[in-house]
Design a protein around this motif. Structure first.
Motif, PDB file in Angstrom:
ATOM      1  N   ASP A 150     -30.924 -51.674 -57.326  1.00 17.10           N
ATOM      2  CA  ASP A 150     -30.620 -52.326 -56.051  1.00 17.10           C
ATOM      3  C   ASP A 150     -29.108 -52.476 -55.865  1.00 17.10           C
ATOM      4  O   ASP A 150     -28.593 -52.277 -54.763  1.00 17.10           O
ATOM      5  CB  ASP A 150     -31.305 -53.687 -55.959  1.00 17.10           C
ATOM      6  CG  ASP A 150     -32.818 -53.565 -55.769  1.00 17.10           C
ATOM      7  OD1 ASP A 150     -33.290 -52.457 -55.392  1.00 17.10           O
ATOM      8  OD2 ASP A 150     -33.516 -54.572 -55.991  1.00 17.10           O
ATOM      9  N   ALA A 151     -28.402 -52.814 -56.921  1.00 15.11           N
ATOM     10  CA  ALA A 151     -26.946 -52.971 -56.830  1.00 15.11           C
ATOM     11  C   ALA A 151     -26.269 -51.636 -56.524  1.00 15.11           C
ATOM     12  O   ALA A 151     -25.332 -51.574 -55.717  1.00 15.11           O
ATOM     13  CB  ALA A 151     -26.395 -53.556 -58.132  1.00 15.11           C
ATOM     14  N   LYS A 190     -27.680 -49.073 -54.960  1.00 15.74           N
ATOM     15  CA  LYS A 190     -28.014 -48.741 -53.571  1.00 15.74           C
ATOM     16  C   LYS A 190     -27.062 -49.451 -52.623  1.00 15.74           C
ATOM     17  O   LYS A 190     -26.558 -48.861 -51.673  1.00 15.74           O
ATOM     18  CB  LYS A 190     -29.465 -49.129 -53.252  1.00 15.74           C
ATOM     19  CG  LYS A 190     -30.496 -48.238 -53.887  1.00 15.74           C
ATOM     20  CD  LYS A 190     -31.903 -48.747 -53.597  1.00 15.74           C
ATOM     21  CE  LYS A 190     -32.935 -47.936 -54.347  1.00 15.74           C
ATOM     22  NZ  LYS A 190     -34.298 -48.472 -54.150  1.00 15.74           N
ATOM     23  N   GLN A 191     -26.826 -50.730 -52.868  1.00 17.89           N
ATOM     24  CA  GLN A 191     -25.921 -51.490 -52.012  1.00 17.89           C
ATOM     25  C   GLN A 191     -24.517 -50.887 -52.067  1.00 17.89           C
ATOM     26  O   GLN A 191     -23.850 -50.760 -51.037  1.00 17.89           O
ATOM     27  CB  GLN A 191     -25.886 -52.951 -52.463  1.00 17.89           C
ATOM     28  CG  GLN A 191     -25.282 -53.879 -51.451  1.00 17.89           C
ATOM     29  CD  GLN A 191     -26.123 -54.020 -50.197  1.00 17.89           C
ATOM     30  OE1 GLN A 191     -27.324 -54.234 -50.267  1.00 17.89           O
ATOM     31  NE2 GLN A 191     -25.504 -53.898 -49.048  1.00 17.89           N
ATOM     32  N   GLU A 192     -24.093 -50.482 -53.248  1.00 16.23           N
ATOM     33  CA  GLU A 192     -22.747 -49.920 -53.406  1.00 16.23           C
ATOM     34  C   GLU A 192     -22.580 -48.582 -52.695  1.00 16.23           C
ATOM     35  O   GLU A 192     -21.583 -48.370 -52.017  1.00 16.23           O
ATOM     36  CB  GLU A 192     -22.430 -49.749 -54.898  1.00 16.23           C
ATOM     37  CG  GLU A 192     -21.035 -49.251 -55.157  1.00 16.23           C
ATOM     38  CD  GLU A 192     -20.720 -49.101 -56.631  1.00 16.23           C
ATOM     39  OE1 GLU A 192     -19.729 -48.424 -56.950  1.00 16.23           O
ATOM     40  OE2 GLU A 192     -21.468 -49.653 -57.480  1.00 16.23           O
ATOM     41  N   TRP A 243     -24.930 -46.998 -50.497  1.00 18.88           N
ATOM     42  CA  TRP A 243     -25.544 -46.875 -49.180  1.00 18.88           C
ATOM     43  C   TRP A 243     -25.023 -47.915 -48.200  1.00 18.88           C
ATOM     44  O   TRP A 243     -25.308 -47.843 -47.010  1.00 18.88           O
ATOM     45  CB  TRP A 243     -27.058 -46.983 -49.265  1.00 18.88           C
ATOM     46  CG  TRP A 243     -27.729 -45.843 -49.975  1.00 18.88           C
ATOM     47  CD1 TRP A 243     -27.185 -44.642 -50.316  1.00 18.88           C
ATOM     48  CD2 TRP A 243     -29.081 -45.800 -50.423  1.00 18.88           C
ATOM     49  NE1 TRP A 243     -28.118 -43.860 -50.954  1.00 18.88           N
ATOM     50  CE2 TRP A 243     -29.296 -44.551 -51.030  1.00 18.88           C
ATOM     51  CE3 TRP A 243     -30.129 -46.711 -50.371  1.00 18.88           C
ATOM     52  CZ2 TRP A 243     -30.512 -44.182 -51.580  1.00 18.88           C
ATOM     53  CZ3 TRP A 243     -31.344 -46.346 -50.922  1.00 18.88           C
ATOM     54  CH2 TRP A 243     -31.530 -45.094 -51.518  1.00 18.88           C
ATOM     55  N   ASP A 272     -24.722 -50.921 -45.787  1.00 14.47           N
ATOM     56  CA  ASP A 272     -25.705 -51.658 -44.981  1.00 14.47           C
ATOM     57  C   ASP A 272     -27.066 -50.978 -44.942  1.00 14.47           C
ATOM     58  O   ASP A 272     -28.089 -51.643 -44.765  1.00 14.47           O
ATOM     59  CB  ASP A 272     -25.192 -51.845 -43.551  1.00 14.47           C
ATOM     60  CG  ASP A 272     -24.001 -52.789 -43.494  1.00 14.47           C
ATOM     61  OD1 ASP A 272     -23.805 -53.580 -44.438  1.00 14.47           O
ATOM     62  OD2 ASP A 272     -23.267 -52.731 -42.482  1.00 14.47           O
ATOM     63  N   ALA A 303     -28.740 -49.887 -47.296  1.00 17.96           N
ATOM     64  CA  ALA A 303     -29.566 -50.330 -48.429  1.00 17.96           C
ATOM     65  C   ALA A 303     -30.546 -51.422 -47.996  1.00 17.96           C
ATOM     66  O   ALA A 303     -31.670 -51.481 -48.501  1.00 17.96           O
ATOM     67  CB  ALA A 303     -28.686 -50.817 -49.568  1.00 17.96           C
ATOM     68  N   ASP A 304     -30.131 -52.262 -47.053  1.00 18.99           N
ATOM     69  CA  ASP A 304     -30.986 -53.361 -46.611  1.00 18.99           C
ATOM     70  C   ASP A 304     -32.191 -52.888 -45.803  1.00 18.99           C
ATOM     71  O   ASP A 304     -33.192 -53.585 -45.720  1.00 18.99           O
ATOM     72  CB  ASP A 304     -30.174 -54.352 -45.766  1.00 18.99           C
ATOM     73  CG  ASP A 304     -29.058 -55.010 -46.567  1.00 18.99           C
ATOM     74  OD1 ASP A 304     -29.215 -55.154 -47.803  1.00 18.99           O
ATOM     75  OD2 ASP A 304     -28.042 -55.373 -45.959  1.00 18.99           O
TER      76      ASP A 304
END
Length: 157
Positions: free
Chosen positions: A11-12, A14-16, A18, A20, A22-23
């Motif tokens: 998840d971390a 993906k956030q890094e 991708w 926004d 990622a949400d």
């Protein structure tokens, strides 16, 4: 039913890589599978994406940013979508998708370009990373590039 498109990223990560997106990734992947899950392009994309780690996504993003920057530069310079430079950037986008996600011929690229104009999410995503008006400009550049490669529309567009 288990969705076929899966990413090995945490998840971390993906956030890094991708941002926004990622949400909303899970909902987007579900929609993509509903719309195109039976297509060969979807199967190929799911197979490829399952292998991509952080380094691959960073490269995908960097390559895409170069294309988007070039679109904005050409538009800012007043270059028409039927110019050689515009067709070259359309071709770069087509090859980017083919390299990283699924084979995309010119006919498929033209068909997909309709989403840039007609689907507000595609339009907004493209125009946020380029500039307002890019969706229509790019669609015309994609069509011009396809014609340059010998594609001809089946019906009047």
């Amino acid at each position: 039913m288990t969705r076929r498109i899966q990413s090995p990223l945490s998840d971390a990560e993906k956030q890094e890589v991708w941002g926004d997106f990622a949400d909303q990734a899970e909902a987007s992947f579900d929609e993509v599978e509903r719309r195109w899950g039976d297509s060969p392009a979807y199967a190929e994309s799911a197979r490829r994406v399952a292998r991509y780690g952080k380094a691959e996504w960073q490269r995908i993003n960097a390559d895409g940013a170069v294309i988007n920057t070039r679109i904005a530069e050409l538009m800012d310079a007043g270059v028409g979508p039927d110019s050689e430079d515009a067709m070259d950037v359309a071709e770069a986008q087509r090859l980017h998708v083919s390299r990283w996600f699924y084979p995309m011929d010119h006919e498929f690229h033209v068909a997909k370009s309709v989403l840039y104009v007609q689907d507000p999410r595609f339009r907004e995503g493209l125009e946020e990373s380029t500039r307002p008006g890019a969706a229509g400009w790019l669609q015309l550049a994609i069509k011009a590039n396809a014609c340059r490669a010998g594609w001809a529309p089946r019906t009047a567009e």
